[in-house]
Write an enzyme that holds these catalytic residues in place. Structure first.
Site, PDB file in Angstrom:
ATOM      1  CE  LYS A 171     -40.499  45.850  57.991  1.00 38.50           C
ATOM      2  NZ  LYS A 171     -40.533  46.049  59.470  1.00 38.50           N
ATOM      3  CD  GLU A 244     -25.059  52.435  53.835  1.00 41.53           C
ATOM      4  OE1 GLU A 244     -24.185  52.306  54.722  1.00 41.53           O
ATOM      5  OE2 GLU A 244     -24.790  52.779  52.668  1.00 41.53           O
ATOM      6  CB  CYS A 278     -24.779  52.324  62.306  1.00 45.39           C
ATOM      7  SG  CYS A 278     -25.214  53.740  61.306  1.00 45.39           S
ATOM      8  CD  GLU A 377     -23.786  47.582  65.548  1.00 45.31           C
ATOM      9  OE1 GLU A 377     -24.535  46.677  65.137  1.00 45.31           O
ATOM     10  OE2 GLU A 377     -23.699  48.691  65.006  1.00 45.31           O
TER      11      GLU A 377
HETATM   12  P1  NDP Z   1     -32.822  44.962  62.179  1.00 46.30           P
HETATM   13  O1  NDP Z   1     -31.857  44.486  61.180  1.00 46.30           O
HETATM   14  O2  NDP Z   1     -33.350  43.990  63.147  1.00 46.30           O
HETATM   15  O3  NDP Z   1     -34.121  45.605  61.489  1.00 46.30           O
HETATM   16  C1  NDP Z   1     -34.053  46.548  60.476  1.00 46.30           C
HETATM   17  C2  NDP Z   1     -35.277  46.423  59.589  1.00 46.30           C
HETATM   18  O4  NDP Z   1     -35.224  45.161  58.904  1.00 46.30           O
HETATM   19  C3  NDP Z   1     -36.599  46.436  60.339  1.00 46.30           C
HETATM   20  O5  NDP Z   1     -37.577  47.102  59.558  1.00 46.30           O
HETATM   21  C4  NDP Z   1     -36.916  44.958  60.468  1.00 46.30           C
HETATM   22  O6  NDP Z   1     -38.271  44.673  60.653  1.00 46.30           O
HETATM   23  C5  NDP Z   1     -36.439  44.456  59.133  1.00 46.30           C
HETATM   24  N1  NDP Z   1     -36.166  43.022  59.096  1.00 46.30           N
HETATM   25  C6  NDP Z   1     -35.865  42.186  60.127  1.00 46.30           C
HETATM   26  N2  NDP Z   1     -35.679  40.927  59.657  1.00 46.30           N
HETATM   27  C7  NDP Z   1     -35.861  40.974  58.314  1.00 46.30           C
HETATM   28  C8  NDP Z   1     -35.816  40.009  57.265  1.00 46.30           C
HETATM   29  N3  NDP Z   1     -35.518  38.723  57.499  1.00 46.30           N
HETATM   30  N4  NDP Z   1     -36.060  40.409  56.011  1.00 46.30           N
HETATM   31  C9  NDP Z   1     -36.352  41.707  55.752  1.00 46.30           C
HETATM   32  N5  NDP Z   1     -36.426  42.669  56.691  1.00 46.30           N
HETATM   33  C10 NDP Z   1     -36.166  42.302  57.961  1.00 46.30           C
HETATM   34  O7  NDP Z   1     -32.122  46.200  62.873  1.00 46.30           O
HETATM   35  P2  NDP Z   1     -32.733  47.159  63.996  1.00 46.30           P
HETATM   36  O8  NDP Z   1     -33.956  47.784  63.510  1.00 46.30           O
HETATM   37  O9  NDP Z   1     -32.784  46.406  65.266  1.00 46.30           O
HETATM   38  O10 NDP Z   1     -31.575  48.306  64.052  1.00 46.30           O
HETATM   39  C11 NDP Z   1     -30.399  48.160  64.760  1.00 46.30           C
HETATM   40  C12 NDP Z   1     -29.266  47.712  63.853  1.00 46.30           C
HETATM   41  O11 NDP Z   1     -29.202  48.466  62.666  1.00 46.30           O
HETATM   42  C13 NDP Z   1     -27.916  47.893  64.508  1.00 46.30           C
HETATM   43  O12 NDP Z   1     -27.148  46.742  64.355  1.00 46.30           O
HETATM   44  C14 NDP Z   1     -27.266  49.037  63.748  1.00 46.30           C
HETATM   45  O13 NDP Z   1     -25.878  49.016  63.690  1.00 46.30           O
HETATM   46  C15 NDP Z   1     -27.861  48.922  62.406  1.00 46.30           C
HETATM   47  N6  NDP Z   1     -27.924  50.231  61.752  1.00 46.30           N
HETATM   48  C16 NDP Z   1     -27.067  50.522  60.731  1.00 46.30           C
HETATM   49  C17 NDP Z   1     -27.067  51.754  60.142  1.00 46.30           C
HETATM   50  C18 NDP Z   1     -26.193  52.065  58.971  1.00 46.30           C
HETATM   51  O14 NDP Z   1     -26.487  52.961  58.221  1.00 46.30           O
HETATM   52  N7  NDP Z   1     -25.111  51.352  58.763  1.00 46.30           N
HETATM   53  C19 NDP Z   1     -27.961  52.813  60.597  1.00 46.30           C
HETATM   54  C20 NDP Z   1     -28.855  52.405  61.637  1.00 46.30           C
HETATM   55  C21 NDP Z   1     -28.821  51.147  62.194  1.00 46.30           C
HETATM   56  P3  NDP Z   1     -38.902  44.455  62.115  1.00 46.30           P
HETATM   57  O15 NDP Z   1     -39.670  45.678  62.345  1.00 46.30           O
HETATM   58  O16 NDP Z   1     -39.762  43.277  62.015  1.00 46.30           O
HETATM   59  O17 NDP Z   1     -37.786  44.271  63.098  1.00 46.30           O
END
Ligand code: NDP
Length: 478
Positions: A171, A244, A278, A377
């Site tokens: 997803k 992550e 991140c 962040e």
């Molecule tokens: P999100 O947490 O908003 O989204 C990540 C994924 O989770 C998307 O596919 C999103 O779907 C999905 N999602 C959102 N809500 C839910 C839920 N309730 N249940 C299941 N899945 C859900 O993050 P972003 O995509 O906005 O990415 C930015 C963030 O990710 C930053 O905070 C960054 O630090 C972190 N990050 C961390 C990394 C790491 O390895 N530590 C690497 C990259 C990013 P949808 O498409 O609907 O939004």
């Protein structure tokens, strides 16, 4: 790009379409993607479960060959994937193409892991017995991925999951799903049996609960609050969880640092890939003796960057990926100014030929670790400099943060470097190198609440993607 969901080896339309736009030019539409329903997600989980026994038993040479073939195809199409990535996420074309190349390398690495993956054999305390510890697939894996590395993250989750015999429902982020569609097309072309990888696109809040309840394991990359929510949702079904999450990564500059190295590492860590990593540097902690010279050079470096359209070969910093993220970044900047932080560079929108989400590389000085700019962040091209007296204070300030993903230090003193390596509370420590930028053959990840449930990448990925079985064998031979 016209992307459809991929379930049980068939490309399927959804209930409606989601459109993506180019953050370098909001007037340009990039893709239309079929939105999956909860029923689609349930079907995808069921397809992955049906495919699981066949894939878990799939001949290991054939499995390795298939992953290698997928890597070959990714590499041969890296320019095409990179261009789509640059248009949909806004990463500059050279970085986007390199990310596609990394995805190919990851498949090659995990093709090798299929053959290298060990078991263990022990003598028993009881005569006439031996013990075998084997590693079995964890089962159906839901991979939920963010927009900031839209080909590398799906690749490192899918390649590792498949290498260890699992099947997948992927997803991707609704903001940049195009690369995930291409990845599934490539896995199909490489000969992956139907149901081994499935793709559902759409709202994570709607599809997430179905995936988390139905899968045996969830590998998630994204924001820390979303990770916490996933962990809560996984508790009733005890679905295995790997998270992550975010970082607020400190980069320390000591008086004895090589100024050229310190400035470039801080600049790359902070503004590279528009700060949307991140592992990016968001807190720059500088000792008093070098502070003024360092800040002057770093601010000059910030203003030297060419910000613009991701496909323009002269661009060094692309746009912010989404309008929501852009507005969030501006909000952080306004609050930092209001809170007394001094703007040393950037802080404003950059006007360009196209209607893009361009933000100038931004640096605040005169900040302290209690300010919001140093606690929350940002996930954009924005960092604050904190002045400290010495390494002891730098270590204390670096550790005074909930998040613990990456960290770094610039110093020419080996003892100082080693002291920091030991003292850092983060999952990764970079010495005279940017906090961001990783190899794929070693563990990647942070401590909670930046990470949870086992590291990704390298052979460490096996910890999450397999389950151990301990067999006692009474062979009767003393
Ligand atoms: P999100 O947490 O908003 O989204 C990540 C994924 O989770 C998307 O596919 C999103 O779907 C999905 N999602 C959102 N809500 C839910 C839920 N309730 N249940 C299941 N899945 C859900 O993050 P972003 O995509 O906005 O990415 C930015 C963030 O990710 C930053 O905070 C960054 O630090 C972190 N990050 C961390 C990394 C790491 O390895 N530590 C690497 C990259 C990013 P949808 O498409 O609907 O939004």
């Amino acid at each position: 790009m016209n992307g459809r969901n991929f379930i049980d080896g068939r490309w399927r339309d959804g209930s409606s379409l989601d459109t993506t736009f180019n953050p370098s030019d909001l007037d340009e539409q990039v893709g239309d993607y079929a939105r999956a329903s909860r029923a689609d997600a349930e079907e995808a989980i069921a397809a992955a479960r049906r495919a699981l026994p066949g894939w878990a038993r799939f001949n290991m040479q054939a499995r390795s060959d298939l992953l290698r073939r997928a890597g070959d195809i990714i590499l041969s199409r890296a320019a095409e994937i990179g261009r789509l990535l640059a248009r949909e996420e806004g990463k500059i074309l050279s970085d986007a193409t390199a990310e596609a190349g990394r995805a190919g390398q990851l498949f090659h690495y995990y093709a090798g892991e299929v053959l290298r993956h060990p078991g263990q054999w022990y003598d028993s305390m009881r005569d006439g017995l031996n013990i075998i510890v084997s590693y079995e697939p964890v089962g159906v894996v839901a991979a939920i991925t963010p927009w900031n590395f839209p080909i590398a993250i799906p690749a490192w989750k899918c390649a590792a999951a498949l290498a260890y015999g699992n099947t997948i429902v992927l997803k991707p982020s609704e903001y940049a799903p195009g690369c995930a569609v291409m990845l599934c097309q490539i896995l199909e072309e490489a000969g992956l049996p139907a149901g081994c990888v499935n793709l559902v696109m759409g709202d994570g809040r709607e599809l997430g609960p179905v995936l988390i309840e139905g899968a045996d394991a969830v590998s998630f990359t994204g924001a820390t609050p979303t990770g916490r929510r996933i962990l809560e949702m996984a508790a009733p079904s005890m679905t295995k969880v790997q998270l992550e999450l975010g970082g607020k990564n400190p980069f320390i500059v000591l008086d004895d640092a090589d100024l050229d190295i310190a400035v470039e590492a801080a600049a790359q860590g902070t503004w590279g890939q528009t700060g949307q990593r991140c592992t990016g540097s968001e807190r720059i902690i500088v000792t008093r003796g070098i502070h003024d010279a360092f800040v002057e050079r770093l601010a000059r470096r910030a203003t030297s960057y060419r910000v613009g359209h991701a496909l323009d070969p002269d661009t060094q910093i692309g746009p912010v990926a989404t309008l929501a993220q852009f507005e969030k970044n501006l909000g952080f900047i306004e609050k930092a100014k209001a809170g007394g932080a001094e703007l040393a560079a950037g802080g404003t929108r950059v006007e360009a030929r196209s209607r893009g989400l361009y933000l100038a590389p931004t640096l605040f000085v005169g900040t302290d670790n209690g300010m919001e700019i140093n606690r929350e962040e940002v996930f954009g091209p924005v960092a604050g400099v904190i002045k400290v007296e010495d390494l002891d204070e730098a270590i204390a300030v670096a550790a005074d943060c909930e998040l613990a993903l990456s960290s770094g230090i610039a110093t020419t003193n080996l003892a100082n470097a080693e002291r920091y390596r030991r003292a850092s509370t983060a999952g990764m420590v970079m010495i005279n190198a940017p906090t961001a930028g990783l190899d794929y053959h070693v563990p990647f990840g942070g401590r909670a609440p930046s990470g949870y449930g086992g590291r990704e990448q390298g052979s460490a990925a096996a910890e999450f993607f397999t389950e151990m079985k301990t067999a006692y064998i009474n062979h009767g031979v003393m």
